[in-house]
Structure formats: structure tokens, C-alpha cells
Write a protein that holds these residues in place. Structure first.
Motif, PDB file in Angstrom:
ATOM      1  N   SER A  91     -21.625 -31.538   3.476  1.00 45.27           N
ATOM      2  CA  SER A  91     -21.484 -30.734   4.703  1.00 45.27           C
ATOM      3  C   SER A  91     -21.247 -31.606   5.928  1.00 45.27           C
ATOM      4  N   SER A 118     -26.557 -34.465   3.038  1.00 48.61           N
ATOM      5  CA  SER A 118     -25.476 -34.654   2.068  1.00 48.61           C
ATOM      6  C   SER A 118     -24.777 -35.994   2.261  1.00 48.61           C
ATOM      7  N   THR A 155     -16.304 -30.139   0.673  1.00 48.79           N
ATOM      8  CA  THR A 155     -16.754 -29.652   1.980  1.00 48.79           C
ATOM      9  C   THR A 155     -16.282 -28.226   2.203  1.00 48.79           C
ATOM     10  N   ARG A 186     -18.522 -26.955  12.948  1.00 45.10           N
ATOM     11  CA  ARG A 186     -18.049 -27.452  11.670  1.00 45.10           C
ATOM     12  C   ARG A 186     -16.911 -28.465  11.799  1.00 45.10           C
ATOM     13  N   SER A 235     -18.542 -31.818  11.990  1.00 43.40           N
ATOM     14  CA  SER A 235     -19.180 -32.294  10.764  1.00 43.40           C
ATOM     15  C   SER A 235     -18.126 -32.565   9.686  1.00 43.40           C
ATOM     16  N   CYS A 259     -17.476 -35.980   7.386  1.00 42.14           N
ATOM     17  CA  CYS A 259     -17.194 -36.014   5.938  1.00 42.14           C
ATOM     18  C   CYS A 259     -15.944 -36.834   5.647  1.00 42.14           C
ATOM     19  N   ARG A 291     -20.817 -19.462   0.800  1.00 42.55           N
ATOM     20  CA  ARG A 291     -20.801 -20.895   0.507  1.00 42.55           C
ATOM     21  C   ARG A 291     -21.118 -21.155  -0.961  1.00 42.55           C
ATOM     22  N   THR A 342     -26.468 -31.055  -4.588  1.00 45.00           N
ATOM     23  CA  THR A 342     -26.640 -30.712  -3.180  1.00 45.00           C
ATOM     24  C   THR A 342     -27.733 -31.583  -2.564  1.00 45.00           C
TER      25      THR A 342
END
Ligand code: SF4
Ligand code: ZN
Ligand code: ZN
Length: 324
Positions: free
Chosen positions: A61, A66, A89, A98, A101, A105, A150, A168
């Protein structure tokens, strides 16, 4: 204070074990716990070979959990060709949250030279969480939609990517909170569902998942949240820390405060909750096994369900999206 392992300056005190640790010894202790969990959960399929590796899809995420999980697993298995890591992701469509983030990633995946896949609610379901939160046709908290969407995408894409395991980044605090919440609900199915932490168990509706889903694992579940954050900080990892503007799990917040208070007065509470709870969950899973009704297939997506349409398809349609 000096580090109890090597005598250097300590950066942290782990009240539940009494240890003072320096940065290096602390990082090693986190890595050791993750590796032990991987070993004890039997995560690596012994039949995996360099030609036919075990594929582990990590739900990435961009948050600290993560990111730390991905980094530790990457470092552990970097030189082991029997494991192939893939970062997955999910972009929910949350403005200003998002996107950042996802950047974390992308940066991490580039640093680690990791295969990385990005899936969006918008492309998959034709909806964005910002609109879902504003419309709210079912009168629920945003997370109640978001969690279902999700989970569906993680499971579906893990399967598409040929995953042998879906990993996870749940940490010890997350797990102890969930355990306590499930217990307080007084429903053995909720308790049994937790058994999925040890590769096999029940989904959210208390149905056996072994045959229908990619096995799940949570190798960070022995590491408290504060230690995950410290690890990310000490190792300069690109973790994103702002909270989602739709975060709305008020009950979890209460449980979190309660547990932090208990932990402060009685160090080790989270560990002992989980030690007992995993056994309880396994016993509950055993006693429920075989009792599950035969499942039908969802009319829309074919997923196993006891209704005509599964929960995910029902919710996607409710928010005006397209489940297929
Ligand atoms: Fe979705 Fe809730 Fe997480 Fe925000 S906090 S990303 S709405 S589950
Ligand atoms: Zn040390
Ligand atoms: Zn469906």
C-alpha cells in the motif's frame, strides 16, 4: 542507555522484553522475527525450485507496514531463487492520499528491482472511493465498501499473477486489535476466520477458504506497530504516513487506545492476546469445519457465495459501478 546486545547507544527500549537496543541490533531483531514467522508458518513451499519458484504477492500500500514487510522479505530472499516477490498496489481513488503512497510503492519497487503491479478501483469497478464516500448508498462507513473491494482485487490479482501466497503487512497491534474486536463480537465464526493467518481458514463470512483462495500470510504479525515505524525510519524506507481522509473505523480506534493503555501498564499484553487467540481460532476453525454449507457461484463474477450475487458485486452495483 547502552544497547543490551553490543553496548552502543540504545535508540529504543522494548518494555515487553526489557531490552534496550541500538539501531543495528533493533533492525536485526525485527528481521529475525519476520524470518522466524516465515519459517514457523512454513511459508516457503519445499517443492519450490529456481525453475519453478514460489510466487509471493505482497499487498503493497505504500504505508510503513507493507513497505517494511516488502523490504525485509526482499533482503531475506534476494539471493534465494526459490522465491519470487511481486508487489501489488491497489489504488482506491482517494485524492491527495493514494497518489502519494503509490509514489512510495513505485520508489521502493525501483530501489529493490521488484516486479510491481498497480490496480485501480476506477479501472476495475468504474468507481472511486472519494465518490463512494460522498454518495454512500448503503449508509455505511467508507471502509466497509473499501475493504470488500480491496480484498476482492488482492485475491483476484494474486491469483492472476500466479501467486502461491498472498502476504499482507498486518502488525502485532493490528492483529491484537482484530482479535479483541472479534472476541467482543461473540461470534465463533469471526474468531475462526482469524485462523487464516496460519495459511488456511475462513473468509469474512466464516467459510472455509482453503480451496477457493490463494493462502494468506502475515509475516509481520509479531512486530508491534511502533517498531515497524522505527524500522522504516532507521532504514530510510520510502513509507507514506498520512492517514486516509475517509478512515472511519471508530470502534477499532477505541480498541487501539484500550490496548495501548493495557500494554503500558502490563507490557506483553498484545503478545499474550495473540498467543492464546491463535489457539482459540484454530480450535474454533476445527469445530466449524465441515459445517459450512455448499456454496453457489455469484451470478455476476462466479465467486463462491451463498447468495445469488456476492457481497462485492452487490456493493459495486450499489455504488453505480460495474462488477465485471
Ligand atoms: Fe479505504 Fe478506509 Fe483504508 Fe481509507 S481507511 S483506504 S476508506 S479502508
Ligand atoms: Zn546493539
Ligand atoms: Zn460477484
Amino acid at each position: 542507555m547502552d544497547c543490551d546486545k553490543c553496548g552502543a547507544d540504545a535508540v529504543t527500549h522494548l518494555a515487553y522484553s526489557g531490552l534496550h537496543l541500538c539501531g543495528d541490533c533493533f533492525s536485526q531483531s525485527v528481521e529475525k522475527r519476520v524470518r522466524r514467522r516465515v519459517r514457523e508458518d512454513g511459508l516457503l513451499d519445499q517443492s519450490a525450485t529456481p525453475d519453478d519458484p514460489d510466487t509471493w504477492v505482497v499487498g503493497l500500500s505504500g504505508g510503513k507496514d507493507s513497505v517494511v514487510l516488502t523490504k525485509v522479505l526482499h533482503d531475506t530472499f534476494e539471493s534465494d531463487p526459490r522465491v519470487e516477490l511481486v508487489g501489488l498496489t491497489i489504488h482506491e481513488g482517494i485524492e491527495g492520499y493514494r497518489d502519494e503512497s503509490v509514489d512510495a510503492c513505485v520508489e521502493l519497487a525501483a530501489d529493490l528491482d521488484l516486479r510491481h503491479e498497480l490496480v485501480t478501483y476506477e479501472e476495475e469497478f468504474g468507481v472511486r472511493m472519494d465518490d463512494v464516500a460522498a454518495d454512500d448508498p448503503e449508509g455505511m462507513a467508507p471502509c466497509a465498501y473499501c475493504g470488500v473491494f480491496r480484498r476482492d482485487l488482492l485475491e483476484r490479482y494474486a491469483d492472476d499473477l500466479g501467486a502461491d501466497k498472498l502476504l499482507t503487512g498486518h502488525n502485532l497491534d493490528d492483529e491484537a486489535q482484530t482479535a479483541l474486536m472479534n472476541f467482543l463480537e461473540g461470534d465463533p465464526k469471526q474468531v475462526a476466520k482469524h485462523f487464516d493467518a496460519s495459511l488456511g481458514g475462513f473468509d469474512d463470512e466464516g467459510r472455509e477458504t482453503q480451496d477457493t483462495f490463494v493462502p494468506r500470510a502475515k509475516p509481520l504479525r509479531d512486530v508491534p506497530e511502533k517498531e515497524v515505524a522505527l524500522y522504516a525510519h532507521l532504514n530510510d524506507l520510502p513509507a507514506h504516513i498520512t492517514e486516509c481522509p475517509h478512515a472511519s473505523e471508530a470502534y477499532r480506534g477505541e480498541i487501539q487506545q484500550l490496548l495501548l493503555k493495557l500494554e503500558e501498564n502490563h507490557p506483553g499484553t498484545r503478545h499474550s492476546i495473540m498467543a492464546g487467540y491463535e489457539q482459540l481460532a484454530e480450535a474454533a476453525a476445527d469445530s466449524l469445519r465441515g459445517g459450512a454449507d455448499d456454496l453457489d457461484e455469484c451470478d455476476r463474477c462466479g465467486a463462491p457465495t451463498d447468495n445469488d450475487v456476492c457481497r462485492k458485486c452487490y456493493l459495486v452495483e450499489a455504488v453505480g459501478g460495474d462488477p465485471e
